[in-house]
Motif scaffolding. Sequence first.
Motif, short mmCIF file in Angstrom:
data_model
loop_
_atom_site.label_atom_id
_atom_site.label_comp_id
_atom_site.label_asym_id
_atom_site.label_seq_id
_atom_site.Cartn_x
_atom_site.Cartn_y
_atom_site.Cartn_z
N GLN A 587 -8.75 41.72 -17.88
CA GLN A 587 -9.98 41.80 -18.62
C GLN A 587 -9.44 39.75 -17.68
O GLN A 587 -11.20 39.11 -17.26
CB GLN A 587 -10.22 41.35 -19.35
CG GLN A 587 -11.50 41.01 -20.06
CD GLN A 587 -12.80 41.79 -19.62
OE1 GLN A 587 -12.50 43.13 -19.61
NE2 GLN A 587 -14.17 41.22 -19.37
N MET A 588 -9.63 38.78 -17.93
CA MET A 588 -9.13 37.52 -17.72
C MET A 588 -9.50 37.24 -15.94
O MET A 588 -10.15 36.16 -14.85
CB MET A 588 -7.81 37.02 -17.58
CG MET A 588 -7.84 35.44 -17.01
SD MET A 588 -8.98 34.13 -19.00
CE MET A 588 -8.62 34.30 -20.00
N LEU A 589 -8.80 38.54 -15.63
CA LEU A 589 -8.91 38.72 -13.84
C LEU A 589 -10.10 38.55 -13.38
O LEU A 589 -10.51 39.02 -12.23
CB LEU A 589 -8.27 39.38 -13.47
CG LEU A 589 -6.57 39.09 -13.10
CD1 LEU A 589 -5.22 40.31 -12.80
CD2 LEU A 589 -5.98 38.59 -11.70
N THR A 590 -10.66 39.89 -14.28
CA THR A 590 -12.46 39.79 -13.69
C THR A 590 -13.06 38.20 -14.33
O THR A 590 -14.16 38.07 -13.43
CB THR A 590 -12.99 40.80 -14.76
OG1 THR A 590 -13.15 40.47 -16.37
CG2 THR A 590 -12.15 41.96 -15.00
N ALA A 591 -12.79 37.55 -14.99
CA ALA A 591 -13.16 36.70 -15.07
C ALA A 591 -13.01 35.38 -13.97
O ALA A 591 -14.30 34.16 -13.52
CB ALA A 591 -12.70 35.26 -16.14
N VAL A 592 -11.63 36.16 -13.67
CA VAL A 592 -11.52 34.46 -12.20
C VAL A 592 -12.47 35.34 -11.23
O VAL A 592 -12.28 34.58 -10.72
CB VAL A 592 -9.99 34.89 -11.92
CG1 VAL A 592 -9.79 34.37 -10.17
CG2 VAL A 592 -9.43 34.41 -12.70
N ASP A 593 -12.54 36.60 -10.86
CA ASP A 593 -13.63 36.83 -10.04
C ASP A 593 -14.67 36.68 -9.89
O ASP A 593 -15.52 35.84 -9.21
CB ASP A 593 -14.03 39.17 -9.81
CG ASP A 593 -14.35 39.48 -9.31
OD1 ASP A 593 -14.22 39.13 -7.84
OD2 ASP A 593 -15.68 39.68 -9.28
N ARG A 594 -15.51 36.57 -11.51
CA ARG A 594 -16.87 35.49 -11.60
C ARG A 594 -16.59 34.04 -10.70
O ARG A 594 -17.55 33.65 -10.56
CB ARG A 594 -17.05 35.47 -13.07
CG ARG A 594 -18.49 35.08 -13.13
CD ARG A 594 -18.56 35.34 -14.36
NE ARG A 594 -19.39 36.95 -15.62
CZ ARG A 594 -20.60 36.75 -15.20
NH1 ARG A 594 -21.07 36.57 -14.51
NH2 ARG A 594 -20.53 38.54 -15.73
N TYR A 595 -15.22 34.02 -11.79
CA TYR A 595 -15.47 31.86 -11.35
C TYR A 595 -15.36 31.95 -9.50
O TYR A 595 -16.33 30.62 -9.42
CB TYR A 595 -14.10 31.49 -12.20
CG TYR A 595 -14.33 30.09 -12.15
CD1 TYR A 595 -14.90 29.38 -12.42
CD2 TYR A 595 -12.89 29.99 -10.44
CE1 TYR A 595 -14.14 27.58 -12.18
CE2 TYR A 595 -13.00 28.34 -10.28
CZ TYR A 595 -13.53 27.55 -11.17
OH TYR A 595 -13.29 26.27 -11.17
N VAL A 596 -14.50 32.91 -9.31
CA VAL A 596 -14.60 32.65 -7.48
C VAL A 596 -16.33 32.78 -6.88
O VAL A 596 -15.99 32.17 -5.73
CB VAL A 596 -13.39 32.80 -6.88
CG1 VAL A 596 -13.47 32.92 -5.64
CG2 VAL A 596 -12.19 32.74 -7.84
N GLY A 597 -16.74 33.98 -6.84
CA GLY A 597 -18.21 34.21 -6.91
C GLY A 597 -18.43 34.94 -5.44
O GLY A 597 -17.18 35.15 -5.18
N PRO A 598 -19.06 35.10 -5.38
CA PRO A 598 -19.74 34.49 -5.35
C PRO A 598 -20.86 35.55 -6.69
O PRO A 598 -20.68 36.20 -6.54
CB PRO A 598 -21.41 35.23 -3.96
CG PRO A 598 -20.43 36.29 -4.02
CD PRO A 598 -19.21 35.66 -3.68
N ALA A 599 -21.29 34.70 -7.27
CA ALA A 599 -21.80 34.79 -8.65
C ALA A 599 -23.23 33.77 -8.79
O ALA A 599 -23.53 32.75 -7.96
CB ALA A 599 -21.29 33.65 -9.93
N ARG A 600 -24.69 34.53 -8.77
CA ARG A 600 -26.13 34.18 -8.32
C ARG A 600 -26.51 34.26 -9.56
O ARG A 600 -26.49 35.25 -11.17
CB ARG A 600 -26.21 35.27 -8.10
CG ARG A 600 -25.65 35.66 -6.55
CD ARG A 600 -26.15 36.16 -5.44
NE ARG A 600 -25.94 36.20 -4.27
CZ ARG A 600 -26.24 37.53 -3.74
NH1 ARG A 600 -26.90 39.00 -3.87
NH2 ARG A 600 -25.70 36.98 -2.10
N GLU A 601 -27.64 33.76 -10.08
CA GLU A 601 -28.23 33.52 -11.42
C GLU A 601 -29.96 34.43 -10.69
O GLU A 601 -30.20 33.95 -9.94
CB GLU A 601 -28.67 32.25 -11.80
CG GLU A 601 -27.65 31.22 -12.36
CD GLU A 601 -27.13 30.51 -11.68
OE1 GLU A 601 -27.53 29.65 -10.60
OE2 GLU A 601 -25.36 31.07 -11.73
#
Length: 686
Positions: A587-601
């Motif tokens: 689950q923390m690795l999915t947070a890393v994936d979100r943090y590394v991005g690309p993440a979009r609004e």
Amino acid sequence: MANRLANESSPYLLQHAANPVHWRPWDAAALEEAVEADKPIFLSIGYSACHWCHVMEHESFENPAIADYLNEHFISIKVDREERPDLDQIYMNAVQMLTGRGGWPMSVFLTPQLKPFFGGTYWPPTSKAGMPGFDQVLRAVMDAWQNRRAIALEQSDKFAERLQEIGQAEDSGEAIGLELLDQAYKYLESVYDFNHGGFGGAPKFPHTMDLAVCLRYSRRKPDSRALEIVTHNLDQMARGGIYDHLGGGFARYSVDAEWLVPHFEKMLYDNALLVGIYVDAYRATDREDFARVARETCDYVIHYLTDESGGFHSAEDADSEGVEGKFYVWNRDEIVSALGEVRGYRFCEIYDVSESGNFEGHNILNLPQSIEAWTAAKGVNAIELREELGADRAKLLRIRDDRIRPSKDDKVLVSWNGLMIESLAQAAGALAEPKYLAAAEKAADFLFDTMIDERGRLLHSYRQGVAKLAAYLDDYANLANACVSLYEATFDDRWLDRAIDLTNLMIRHFADPAGGGFYFTADDHEQLIARNKDLYDNSVPSGNSMAAVVLLRLAALLGNTDLLDEALTAMRVAAPLMKKHPTATGQMLTAVDRYVGPAREVVVLGHPTSGDTQTFLTEYRRSYSPNSVIACVSPTEMPEEDAPLAPIFAGKMPLPDADGTVYVCENFACQRPVIAKDAIGELGAS
């Protein structure tokens, strides 16, 4: 005569209320009694759906001789691990240090000062199969307490110091980048069973968080085997006996490597997490069979695990009538009698039902090959066969529902409800099922109406009108994350406000401002011998990983860099574990994936239930966009300057004559606005 557990609300504790052991709940009176009597504490921790907990109760705790010995020499305390995960974490760490393994029932011997000096899990009542008997263990512990107490106390002091050290992980200062994901995926691929699915050998657990890591990774590296791992694993589980082919939902794990024989208990958290990964796999692959499994699992929870108040119950037992799995298994004659010879024998052939059976003379329904493969081999119309099998399963389910059902743990836990609310909110949009959103909102409203104390703080557990116990980190993080998803599913600001309130309370009472990350218990929680930081994903996501996820989502929606910093610190605390134990930090690795991005609004100006805006939102919710957040408002109802969402809508105007305008922003920069009907094609994966 009932012991002191008779006044408790936990189904697990009530199961032991008539034992001849003089059980106490964990409370001030019991702890004071141990000090005053100068007796060691026998601490027994388990949960209601635990098969071996039932076995040890019957063999030892209902045994008059063992009960008499416990009553004379020990203060016996019984704890439901689901009510008191704080105690379970601390003393499970101790048992693992003592024995090299853990599990339930957990049996720990403590000094009156609550320090462990000996422990284990299940013991038979007398010596058997190379295992010492519980009667021997009790006498050996008492001998040590009476005749070698100085050694026992010295050992307990060392254990307590080590337990305190375990709970003090700090900010590693390590960079949070793509290499963490690369290393994790490389390891996951190396331990994946490409024959039967699953990570490692038997027993096999669903490992939903690891599958989520692989699914995300497949977007980064389409040429990897990551998507193959996910789809293969989900196929194997959905065809296996771990899946309930009649009623929907999954058992906790498979005892074999082929997913055939489950440990039949069904847990709310497993089914919540499995709904999530099947929904995301459906989004990523457009495979209708994944959508079907998600629907059936949601329906199982709604039909069988929902309290009349709207909250979700915790579990169904593995046993009925004293036999594990009896409720679920069949013999061939039962099925043929119910369905008739032609359809009955066809059903038996497809679902692996034989005269001799595939499990202790009985049959667990499973699909050795997919229905599509069976129809191709037989030259049968697949659509017609699916309709026939659907009717057959429904008929068998009605028959099964008349059997004596396994007992149910009907307490409502905030943390597990948060996981289920999140998955239902996601499923509602992806599967176009409004009833799932209605169930999610009803459950969330129940939690906020019933499980908030006079200070405005969450309570952890509810059963039959009584809410109690101060909430833990994962209660706050899971429910806050669920509220973000409810906002994105409804664009009702009350859910975002609740997510913000919970997150602020989480930071105020659980954060470690010196070392980083979050403690599992609040700063004003009952003082125990250690205060842990929950970093390992076990059967449920760790509190810190869920905190990081919700902090990242809110940081993006609110434009709040302070929340981003909190999330980054939590990830840095967990970085050494992510490197060393990727299967325990998914689950923390999915947070890393979100943090590394690309993440979009994704910012939408338009009415969410009308015209092109509604069409865009429908398609968006069907797409696999795990690192996106979305906000939507009608152009005539733009937020006030001081509203939480004011920054994300600031400076954005609807396009002339557009029935909905969409802005996609990334790395603090927004692309040109697009009319809603054209936006899906330009959005792409995010």
